[in-house]
Design an enzyme around this catalytic site. Structure first.
Site, PDB file in Angstrom:
ATOM      1  N   GLU A 243       0.946  -1.066  -0.127  1.00  0.00           N
ATOM      2  CA  GLU A 243      -0.170   0.094  -0.070  1.00  0.00           C
ATOM      3  C   GLU A 243       0.791   1.429  -0.160  1.00  0.00           C
ATOM      4  O   GLU A 243       1.626   1.557   1.045  1.00  0.00           O
ATOM      5  CB  GLU A 243      -0.956   0.119   1.094  1.00  0.00           C
ATOM      6  CG  GLU A 243      -2.073   0.793   1.172  1.00  0.00           C
ATOM      7  CD  GLU A 243      -2.031   2.117   2.004  1.00  0.00           C
ATOM      8  OE1 GLU A 243      -1.512   3.077   1.181  1.00  0.00           O
ATOM      9  OE2 GLU A 243      -2.563   2.104   3.183  1.00  0.00           O
ATOM     10  N   CYS A 277      -1.659   8.980   3.359  1.00  0.00           N
ATOM     11  CA  CYS A 277      -1.490   8.281   1.847  1.00  0.00           C
ATOM     12  C   CYS A 277      -2.745   8.636   1.207  1.00  0.00           C
ATOM     13  O   CYS A 277      -2.629   8.914  -0.058  1.00  0.00           O
ATOM     14  CB  CYS A 277      -1.313   6.790   1.901  1.00  0.00           C
ATOM     15  SG  CYS A 277      -2.353   5.744   2.716  1.00  0.00           S
TER      16      CYS A 277
END
Length: 462
Positions: A243, A277
Site C-alpha cells: 500500500e 497516503c
C-alpha cells in the site's frame, strides 16, 4: 543522566544488547531523559524469524474461536491505553484500530472456510484455506497505531505468525503495539518486534526476506521504497502486499455543493499535516464554478487554526521545492498563518492555485499540508486528467448526479472513489489498497484476511 532504551521483542522477551553499537538515538525535549531504541542486527533479525517459525505450528492449529478471543482481548487493552499525539488524530487512531481488530476477529471463521467445487466423474474436490507461515509486516510512522496493527492483525487472525518491523520515526508507538500482544495473552513468538537503524535497513530486510521461513511481506510506505521491497521479494520468489503513495484527486462538477466540497478538500488536504497516503493533492474543478470554489477554499485557509509541521527537514525541503517550482511557472501560492512558524519543521497549510501539467507538483505526491487547484474546461477534460495519473489510491467525485458519478467512478483507476466525500476515508469492513504506483493487494475486511491464506486442493477419486 540515565537513559532509556526501547527494546526489541523476540519470543516474548525484551532484547537490549550490552553494547551501544546498534542503538539509535531519539529526539528528546530539553531536560528530559535521553532515549534510544535498540536496532536489530542481522543475527537478531534471523532470531526473530526462527522464533516465529517455531511458534507457527501450534498457532496455526489454534482454534479460530481462541484466536478471536485473543484479538478481542487486544482491542480491550488498546482502548484503555493513552496514545500521545494530537487529540483528533489520537482518537481517530484508537477508534479505527480498535474497530479493525474487532472486525477482523468477527471474520476469522468465515475467512478460513474452504469449498467443495463441482468436479468431473466420480471425484470430489476439496479446497482448503491454510495459513502461509511467517509474515513480515513493515509499518510506517504517519498513522503508527492504525497501520502498525494493520500490518499484523490480519496475519495472525488467519493463523500465521508475524514479525512487526517498526519505524525509526515512531518506535514508541510500534513498541506499544508489540507489548499489547503480550498483555492480551498471545503466545511468545506469534508477534515478534524489531527495529533497526536507517543505515541497516537494506541488510535487515534482505536477510529476512531471503529466509525460507518467511512466506510473505506486507509494506505500507512510499512508492520508491515499495519498488525496492517488491524487487528484493521477487528475487526470493516471495509475494508482497504493497500500500503505497497516492496523488489523490478530487473532480468537481458544475452542480456540486461547493460549500461541502471546500470543507471536505481542506479537511482531507491538511489532516495530520497532509501526511496521509489518502490526502487530497489535486482538485480538478470545471471552469464554471472554479472561481467560487477557489474563493470558498481560500476563506477556509484564512481561518485554518491547526498548526502544521512535517516529519523531517528532507520533507520540508521537498515541499518547498514543489511550491517554488509551481510559483516560478505561474501558480499563485496561498498560505495560512502557522503558529509553529519558529519550529524548524514548520510548513504552513498551502493552496497552489493554477496548477498546470508542466509543474512538478502535478505529478509528484506532496505528502504534506499542500494541495493544488486545476481549472478544467469541462467535466470530460477533468475526468481524462484524473484517469491518467500514475497513482491510483483514492479519489473523489462531487456532483448531485449520482448516476453520472457512478459512471465516472468506474473509469477512474483508483482503489477507492468517494462520491461527495473526501479522499481520506477507510473503514475496517472495506478493502483498502491501490493500483499502479499506489501498489497492489488489499488490507481490510475479508479481503485483508484472504491475502494471508493460501489455497490447497485435494481431489478424492472413488
Amino acid at each position: 543522566m540515565s537513559s532509556t532504551t526501547i527494546p526489541l521483542i523476540i519470543n516474548g522477551e525484551d532484547i537490549i544488547l550490552p553494547t551501544d553499537d546498534h542503538k539509535h538515538p531519539l529526539p528528546s525535549p530539553s531536560g528530559s531523559t535521553p532515549s534510544s531504541f535498540q536496532g536489530a542486527t542481522p543475527a537478531l533479525a534471523i532470531q526473530a524469524v526462527e522464533s516465529s517459525a517455531a511458534a507457527f505450528p501450534a498457532w496455526s492449529q489454534t482454534p479460530p474461536s481462541r484466536r478471536r478471543e485473543l484479538l478481542l482481548n487486544l482491542a480491550k487493552t488498546l482502548i484503555e491505553d493513552e496514545i500521545h499525539c494530537t487529540p483528533l488524530w489520537s482518537q481517530n487512531n484508537i477508534d479505527v484500530a480498535a474497530g479493525a481488530i474487532e472486525e477482523t476477529a468477527s471474520l476469522v471463521n468465515d475467512a478460513a472456510t474452504g469449498a467443495i467445487p463441482s468436479s468431473k466423474g466420480n471425484t470430489y474436490a476439496l479446497v482448503f484455506k491454510k495459513p502461509l507461515g511467517v509474515v513480515l509486516g513493515i509499518a510506517p510512522w504517519n498513522a503508527p497505531l492504525i497501520l502498525g496493527l494493520r500490518a499484523v492483525i490480519p496475519v495472525i487472525a488467519a493463523g500465521n505468525v508475524a514479525i512487526l518491523k517498526g519505524s525509526e520515526l515512531s518506535p514508541r508507538t510500534h513498541h506499544l503495539i508489540a507489548t499489547l500482544f503480550r498483555e492480551a495473552g498471545f503466545p511468545p513468538g506469534v508477534v515478534n518486534f524489531i527495529l533497526h537503524r536507517p543505515q541497516d535497513a537494506a541488510d535487515i530486510y534482505q536477510c529476512m526476506i531471503e529466509h525460507p521461513a518467511v512466506k510473505k511481506c506486507n509494506f505500507t510506505g512510499s512508492t520508491g521504497v515499495g519498488r525496492i521491497i517488491a524487487a528484493k521479494a521477487a528475487m526470493a520468489l516471495k509475494p508482497v502486499l504493497l500500500e503505497l503513495g497516492g496523488k489523490n484527486s478530487v473532480l468537481v462538477l458544475g452542480d456540486a455543493d461547493l460549500e461541502k466540497v471546500a470543507g471536505e478538500v481542506v479537511l482531507a488536504g491538511f489532516l495530520n499535516n497532509g501526511q496521509i497516503c489518502m490526502s487530497t493533492d489535486l482538485v480538478y474543478v470545471v471552469m464554471s464554478v472554479a472561481g467560487e470554489l477557489t474563493g470558498r477554499i481560500l476563506e477556509l485557509l484564512k481561518g485554518e487554526e491547526r498548526s502544521h509541521k512535517v516529519i523531517s527537514m528532507a520533507s520540508k525541503a521537498r515541499l518547498t521545492a514543489l511550491v517554488d517550482d509551481a510559483r516560478s511557472k505561474g501558480a499563485v501560492i496561498h498560505q495560512a498563518v502557522n503558529s509553529l512558524a519558529e519550529d524548524p519543521l514548520a510548513f504552513p497549510a498551502t493552496v497552489i492555485e493554477g496548477v498546470t501539467r508542466d509543474m512538478d507538483f502535478y505529478t509528484t505526491e506532496s505528502f504534506g499540508p499542500v494541495f493544488g487547484i486545476v481549472t478544467v474546461e469541462s467535466e470530460e477534460q477533468g475526468l481524462e486528467m484524473a484517469k491518467h495519473s500514475a497513482y491510483g489510491l483514492s479519489s473523489s467525485v462531487f456532483t448531485k448526479d449520482h448516476f453520472k458519478a457512478l459512471e465516472m467512478s468506474a473509469e477512474i483507476a483508483a482503489g477507492a472513489v468517494h462520491v461527495n466525500g473526501g479522499t481520506v476515508h477507510d473503514e475496517p469492513t472495506l478493502p483498502h489498497g491501490g493500483l499502479g504506483d499506489s501498489g497492489w493487494g488489499r488490507f481490510g475486511g475479508r479481503w485483508g484476511l484472504e491475502e494471508f491464506l493460501e489455497t490447497r486442493t485435494v481431489v478424492l477419486n472413488r
